[in-house]
Design a protein around this motif. Structure first.
Motif, mmCIF file in Angstrom:
data_model
loop_
_atom_site.group_PDB
_atom_site.id
_atom_site.type_symbol
_atom_site.label_atom_id
_atom_site.label_comp_id
_atom_site.label_asym_id
_atom_site.label_seq_id
_atom_site.Cartn_x
_atom_site.Cartn_y
_atom_site.Cartn_z
ATOM 1 N N PHE A 165 0.832 -1.201 0.000
ATOM 2 C CA PHE A 165 0.000 0.000 0.000
ATOM 3 C C PHE A 165 0.867 1.252 0.000
ATOM 4 C CE2 PHE A 165 0.632 -1.354 4.386
ATOM 5 C CZ PHE A 165 1.077 -0.197 5.008
ATOM 6 N N LEU A 166 0.212 2.376 -0.258
ATOM 7 C CA LEU A 166 0.838 3.696 -0.205
ATOM 8 C C LEU A 166 0.514 4.349 1.134
ATOM 9 C CD1 LEU A 166 0.075 5.190 -3.729
ATOM 10 C CD2 LEU A 166 2.331 5.205 -2.683
ATOM 11 N N PHE A 167 1.511 5.015 1.705
ATOM 12 C CA PHE A 167 1.302 5.798 2.926
ATOM 13 C C PHE A 167 1.827 7.186 2.626
ATOM 14 C CE2 PHE A 167 1.635 7.388 7.152
ATOM 15 C CZ PHE A 167 0.834 6.601 7.954
ATOM 16 N N VAL A 168 0.917 8.160 2.545
ATOM 17 C CA VAL A 168 1.270 9.510 2.102
ATOM 18 C C VAL A 168 1.186 10.481 3.275
ATOM 19 C CG1 VAL A 168 0.685 11.420 0.566
ATOM 20 C CG2 VAL A 168 0.458 9.057 -0.233
ATOM 21 N N VAL A 169 2.245 11.246 3.475
ATOM 22 C CA VAL A 169 2.293 12.296 4.486
ATOM 23 C C VAL A 169 2.350 13.637 3.757
ATOM 24 C CG1 VAL A 169 3.486 13.188 6.517
ATOM 25 C CG2 VAL A 169 3.614 10.740 5.971
ATOM 26 N N GLY A 170 1.439 14.532 4.102
ATOM 27 C CA GLY A 170 1.436 15.830 3.424
ATOM 28 C C GLY A 170 0.429 16.762 4.061
ATOM 29 N N PRO A 171 0.269 17.952 3.512
ATOM 30 C CA PRO A 171 -0.740 18.884 4.030
ATOM 31 C C PRO A 171 -2.139 18.365 3.739
ATOM 32 C CG PRO A 171 0.241 19.729 2.017
ATOM 33 C CD PRO A 171 1.033 18.517 2.379
ATOM 34 N N PRO A 172 -3.139 18.745 4.533
ATOM 35 C CA PRO A 172 -4.508 18.247 4.314
ATOM 36 C C PRO A 172 -5.029 18.499 2.903
ATOM 37 C CG PRO A 172 -4.352 19.381 6.434
ATOM 38 C CD PRO A 172 -3.052 19.626 5.722
ATOM 39 N N ALA A 173 -4.572 19.577 2.275
ATOM 40 C CA ALA A 173 -5.069 19.912 0.936
ATOM 41 C C ALA A 173 -4.702 18.858 -0.108
ATOM 42 C CB ALA A 173 -4.525 21.272 0.508
ATOM 43 N N CYS A 174 -3.752 17.986 0.201
ATOM 44 C CA CYS A 174 -3.337 16.984 -0.796
ATOM 45 C C CYS A 174 -4.196 15.725 -0.740
ATOM 46 C CB CYS A 174 -1.862 16.633 -0.634
ATOM 47 S SG CYS A 174 -1.499 15.433 0.690
ATOM 48 N N PHE A 175 -5.025 15.567 0.310
ATOM 49 C CA PHE A 175 -5.773 14.319 0.478
ATOM 50 C C PHE A 175 -6.739 14.073 -0.684
ATOM 51 C CE2 PHE A 175 -5.479 14.531 5.432
ATOM 52 C CZ PHE A 175 -4.104 14.355 5.331
ATOM 53 N N GLY A 176 -7.534 15.090 -1.011
ATOM 54 C CA GLY A 176 -8.494 14.951 -2.104
ATOM 55 C C GLY A 176 -7.834 14.609 -3.428
ATOM 56 N N PRO A 177 -6.813 15.368 -3.834
ATOM 57 C CA PRO A 177 -6.130 15.057 -5.087
ATOM 58 C C PRO A 177 -5.537 13.647 -5.129
ATOM 59 C CG PRO A 177 -5.607 17.284 -4.423
ATOM 60 C CD PRO A 177 -6.395 16.679 -3.298
ATOM 61 N N TRP A 178 -4.992 13.163 -4.016
ATOM 62 C CA TRP A 178 -4.417 11.814 -4.011
ATOM 63 C C TRP A 178 -5.500 10.767 -4.267
ATOM 64 C CZ3 TRP A 178 0.051 9.395 -4.487
ATOM 65 C CH2 TRP A 178 1.240 10.115 -4.298
ATOM 66 N N LYS A 179 -6.654 10.905 -3.610
ATOM 67 C CA LYS A 179 -7.729 9.935 -3.813
ATOM 68 C C LYS A 179 -8.271 10.001 -5.243
ATOM 69 C CE LYS A 179 -10.069 11.123 0.001
ATOM 70 N NZ LYS A 179 -11.095 11.028 1.083
ATOM 71 N N LEU A 180 -8.404 11.222 -5.753
ATOM 72 C CA LEU A 180 -8.909 11.386 -7.114
ATOM 73 C C LEU A 180 -7.921 10.852 -8.140
ATOM 74 C CD1 LEU A 180 -10.996 12.499 -9.100
ATOM 75 C CD2 LEU A 180 -9.838 14.724 -8.955
ATOM 76 N N GLU A 181 -6.643 11.202 -7.985
ATOM 77 C CA GLU A 181 -5.633 10.749 -8.926
ATOM 78 C C GLU A 181 -5.485 9.224 -8.891
ATOM 79 O OE1 GLU A 181 -3.714 12.460 -11.163
ATOM 80 O OE2 GLU A 181 -5.001 14.175 -10.721
ATOM 81 N N TYR A 182 -5.624 8.634 -7.703
ATOM 82 C CA TYR A 182 -5.543 7.178 -7.588
ATOM 83 C C TYR A 182 -6.615 6.530 -8.470
ATOM 84 C CZ TYR A 182 -4.853 2.642 -5.233
ATOM 85 O OH TYR A 182 -4.575 1.331 -4.950
ATOM 86 N N GLU A 183 -7.849 7.047 -8.352
ATOM 87 C CA GLU A 183 -8.946 6.466 -9.124
ATOM 88 C C GLU A 183 -8.774 6.708 -10.621
ATOM 89 O OE1 GLU A 183 -13.860 6.457 -9.143
ATOM 90 O OE2 GLU A 183 -12.745 7.693 -7.708
ATOM 91 N N LEU A 184 -8.362 7.900 -10.994
ATOM 92 C CA LEU A 184 -8.214 8.222 -12.417
ATOM 93 C C LEU A 184 -7.034 7.482 -13.048
ATOM 94 C CD1 LEU A 184 -8.838 12.088 -12.357
ATOM 95 C CD2 LEU A 184 -10.419 10.286 -13.101
ATOM 96 N N THR A 185 -5.965 7.295 -12.278
ATOM 97 C CA THR A 185 -4.760 6.672 -12.829
ATOM 98 C C THR A 185 -4.866 5.154 -12.876
ATOM 99 O OG1 THR A 185 -3.408 8.506 -11.998
ATOM 100 C CG2 THR A 185 -2.244 6.490 -12.592
ATOM 101 N N LEU A 186 -5.470 4.565 -11.821
ATOM 102 C CA LEU A 186 -5.495 3.103 -11.710
ATOM 103 C C LEU A 186 -6.881 2.508 -11.927
ATOM 104 C CD1 LEU A 186 -3.108 2.690 -8.636
ATOM 105 C CD2 LEU A 186 -2.535 2.741 -11.067
ATOM 106 N N ALA A 187 -7.860 3.352 -12.201
ATOM 107 C CA ALA A 187 -9.214 2.903 -12.539
ATOM 108 C C ALA A 187 -9.869 2.098 -11.434
ATOM 109 C CB ALA A 187 -9.198 2.103 -13.846
ATOM 110 N N ARG A 188 -9.602 2.423 -10.201
ATOM 111 C CA ARG A 188 -10.312 1.811 -9.080
ATOM 112 C C ARG A 188 -10.304 2.793 -7.917
ATOM 113 N NH1 ARG A 188 -5.351 -1.027 -9.351
ATOM 114 N NH2 ARG A 188 -4.072 -0.823 -7.461
ATOM 115 N N GLU A 189 -11.401 2.811 -7.200
ATOM 116 C CA GLU A 189 -11.515 3.719 -6.065
ATOM 117 C C GLU A 189 -10.752 3.134 -4.886
ATOM 118 O OE1 GLU A 189 -14.956 5.873 -3.315
ATOM 119 O OE2 GLU A 189 -15.498 4.644 -5.062
ATOM 120 N N PRO A 190 -9.856 3.889 -4.295
ATOM 121 C CA PRO A 190 -9.041 3.324 -3.218
ATOM 122 C C PRO A 190 -9.759 3.316 -1.880
ATOM 123 C CG PRO A 190 -8.415 5.599 -3.558
ATOM 124 C CD PRO A 190 -9.464 5.286 -4.595
#
Length: 370
Positions: A165-190
């Protein structure tokens, strides 16, 4: 004379009194302290000081032996140095265009078949570089697709059975983009739990409630990562390092000796794959990247303490050119940067502004604030 390692402490046992006063002074200069009424000197174990000590003793023809625990550290250190040099060579050769085209074609074919959001040319190169160096930095400009690059490498490592799995540390503003990019890039909702904020006691229970099940993407902030350090460490150890740990907006941990940076470096030792992402790696000075590479290579940082001191001294003397050359020599093969000119953007189009008069209420508010 015996070199020993006890609970993270490097101990030099000189009960045979081989050391002359000048040698003792050298040990004190490095930070060794002498135990009361004994010939034992000790210091917190760091790979760099162990290497310097061995070189010093050999240079001055002072015979010594290694305890079994110290021999294990030396063996691991030597293996790490060999591995790091091989990885440096791979990174350097790729950036110079001297790489195995067949292996790159295989990686490209994988991306074409498994990554739904097709990688652009510059993203594919950045992804392959990260795959080669295993623990790398991406200093590309905003908008270059750094998140998609990491997700592509993660997917390949996951399918190879190297990470879970991925473990991401960052500012709160990055949470939404990471979830969205995961779904768009890998075609599955994480499955993407957020381990930040809320009730601290309840949040910490999350690290123990998952059992053998893991999510796809864990998200946390720098502050929660620090506050939950004990729980995160236990969680990482339970997963036996099968974690891809990412620091997003990594310039937040640039402060040398900062609590966020120290937590990131300490916890990174329990992971096998690491990455830092930032478009501004050196917002103020070259020493801003020291922590980033301590995080990426906690056991064998490419920037040695001596090199750090030289870079700081050069910056203090306003010799930025020499400082940059020295830094790039050490970390050049281990980071990748896509510049704005590499994105193939069309020239910006500027429009004349429209002037709109404020109404009486807007004017009153504006005047009051002014």
């Amino acid at each position: 004379m015996i070199l020993d390692v006890i609970d993270g402490i490097l101990v030099l046992d000189d009960t045979s009194l081989q050391l002359k006063p000048q040698h003792v002074n050298q040990l004190r200069f490095w930070g060794f302290t002498r135990a009361a009424s004994s010939g034992k000197y000790q210091i917190n174990l760091e790979n760099s000081i162990l290497v310097k000590l061995q070189n010093y003793l050999s240079k001055h023809r002072i015979s010594y032996s290694l305890s079994p625990s110290c021999q294990q550290v030396v063996t691991r250190l030597n293996e790490g140095l060999v591995r790091n040099e091989r990885i440096r060579s791979l990174g350097e050769e790729f950036k110079e265009g001297k790489f195995d085209q067949t292996k790159f074609s295989h990686f490209s074919s994988f991306a074409e078949s498994n990554i739904v959001r097709k990688l652009k040319k510059h993203q594919l190169k950045a992804a392959y570089h990260l795959y080669l160096v295993q623990n790398g930095a991406n200093f590309s400009v905003p908008g270059s697709g750094k998140t998609s690059v990491v997700l592509a490498v993660f997917e390949k490592l996951r399918l190879e059975g190297k990470v879970d799995f991925l473990f991401v540390v960052g500012p709160p503003a990055c949470f939404g983009p990471w979830k969205l990019e995961y779904e768009l890039t890998l075609a599955r909702e994480p499955d993407s739990p957020i381990l930040a904020g809320g009730d601290q006691a309840q949040r910490k229970l999350e690290y123990y409630s998952v059992g053998n099940q893991t999510a796809d993407l864990y998200l946390t902030t720098f502050q929660s990562f620090l506050n939950d350090k004990k729980e995160v460490q236990a969680f990482f150890k339970q997963r036996r390092g099968r974690i891809f740990l990412v620091i997003d907006e990594a310039h937040y941990i640039k402060q040398i000796g900062g609590r966020w940076a120290n937590a990131a470096v300490e916890l990174s030792e329990n992971t096998n794959y690491r990455c830092v992402l930032t478009g501004t790696p050196m917002p103020r000075k070259y020493s801003d990247v020291f922590n980033l590479f301590e995080f990426l290579w906690p056991e064998n940082s490419p920037i040695s303490p001596d090199t750090k001191n030289r870079i700081i001294l050069l910056e203090d003397n306003n010799d930025s050119k020499a400082a940059k050359e020295l830094l790039v020599e050490r970390i050049g093969p281990l980071f990748y940067r896509v510049r704005k000119s590499d994105l193939g953007l069309i020239p910006p189009s500027y429009h004349n502004p429209f002037t709109i008069e404020m109404n009486q209420y807007e004017r009153q508010i504006y005047n009051a604030i002014e």
